[in-house]
Every structure is written in C-alpha cells, then in structure tokens.
Design a protein around this motif. Structure first.
Motif, PDB file in Angstrom:
ATOM      1  N   THR A   9      -1.881  47.122 108.901  1.00  0.00           N
ATOM      2  CA  THR A   9      -1.137  46.470 109.973  1.00  0.00           C
ATOM      3  C   THR A   9      -1.515  47.102 111.290  1.00  0.00           C
ATOM      4  O   THR A   9      -1.853  48.279 111.366  1.00  0.00           O
ATOM      5  CB  THR A   9       0.379  46.577 109.750  1.00  0.00           C
ATOM      6  OG1 THR A   9       0.735  47.949 109.620  1.00  0.00           O
ATOM      7  CG2 THR A   9       0.794  45.839 108.494  1.00  0.00           C
TER       8      THR A   9
ATOM      9  N   MET B  88       1.059  47.544 104.313  1.00  0.00           N
ATOM     10  CA  MET B  88       1.697  46.305 103.929  1.00  0.00           C
ATOM     11  C   MET B  88       0.942  45.736 102.738  1.00  0.00           C
ATOM     12  O   MET B  88      -0.269  45.894 102.627  1.00  0.00           O
ATOM     13  CB  MET B  88       1.699  45.331 105.105  1.00  0.00           C
ATOM     14  CG  MET B  88       2.408  44.042 104.790  1.00  0.00           C
ATOM     15  SD  MET B  88       2.808  43.074 106.255  1.00  0.00           S
ATOM     16  CE  MET B  88       4.153  44.062 106.877  1.00  0.00           C
TER      17      MET B  88
ATOM     18  N   ALA C 115       6.651  45.169 102.225  1.00  0.00           N
ATOM     19  CA  ALA C 115       6.568  46.489 102.850  1.00  0.00           C
ATOM     20  C   ALA C 115       5.529  47.360 102.159  1.00  0.00           C
ATOM     21  O   ALA C 115       4.789  48.094 102.806  1.00  0.00           O
ATOM     22  CB  ALA C 115       7.934  47.170 102.830  1.00  0.00           C
TER      23      ALA C 115
END
Length: 100
Positions: free
Chosen positions: A98, A1, A61
């Motif tokens: 993440t 991320m 993303a």
C-alpha cells in the motif's frame, strides 16, 4: 494488505435477483467480517476477460483477516448460494504493497 480477487463466468440463470442477493452478501461481509478494508462484486470491464464477466474483489488488512473471512458464515452462505450459477471461476490471492 491482502487482496482477494475471484473472477467468474455465470450461467444464464444469473438474473437481476441473483445480482441483488450477491450484493446483499457483500454488504454483510463488509459489516460482519473484521479486517475487511473493501469488498465488492462488480462487472469485469476488461476487453480481454475471456468470458469471466464479473468479479468479487476483496481487500483485507492482512492474510489473517482473509482467513477469518473465508470461514465466516456470510462468506460460506454466499458461496453456497452462488455455486449453482457459476460456470467458471478463477481466484487470485496476493499480498500487495500500500502507498501513502
């Protein structure tokens, strides 16, 4: 991320109408920009903020999604609108891990 944090200090002209319009831009970015995991404009609650009293915090993303956001019309319009209200600005861009 990919994390994008923009901390800002505003001049006295940044009133409630200014804050509402920035929130509108944030909603546009979330709906128009592909790869945005989260995007918000919030007060900086840190006691050591050094006058940087608000921040835009974006999670993407990946860095490619962040790059697309940077050139999007919603982001360009937001930057143009906010420019005359900003006295100081600091940016942090970084990849973050993440956890599941």
């Amino acid at each position: 991320m990919f994390l994008h944090v923009v901390m800002m200090q505003f001049n006295r002209d940044a009133d409630a109408q200014f804050h509402q319009r920035v929130q509108h831009y944030c909603a546009r970015i979330k709906s128009e920009c592909d790869g945005v995991a989260g995007y918000d404009f919030q007060p900086n609650l840190a006691s050591r903020s050094d006058g940087l009293d608000h921040a835009v915090i974006g999670a993407f993303a990946d860095s490619a999604a962040h790059d697309r956001y940077q050139v999007s019309s919603a982001h360009q319009e937001m930057k143009a609108y906010m420019a005359s209200f900003i006295e100081r600005l600091v940016v942090c861009d970084s990849e973050i891990q993440t956890f599941s």
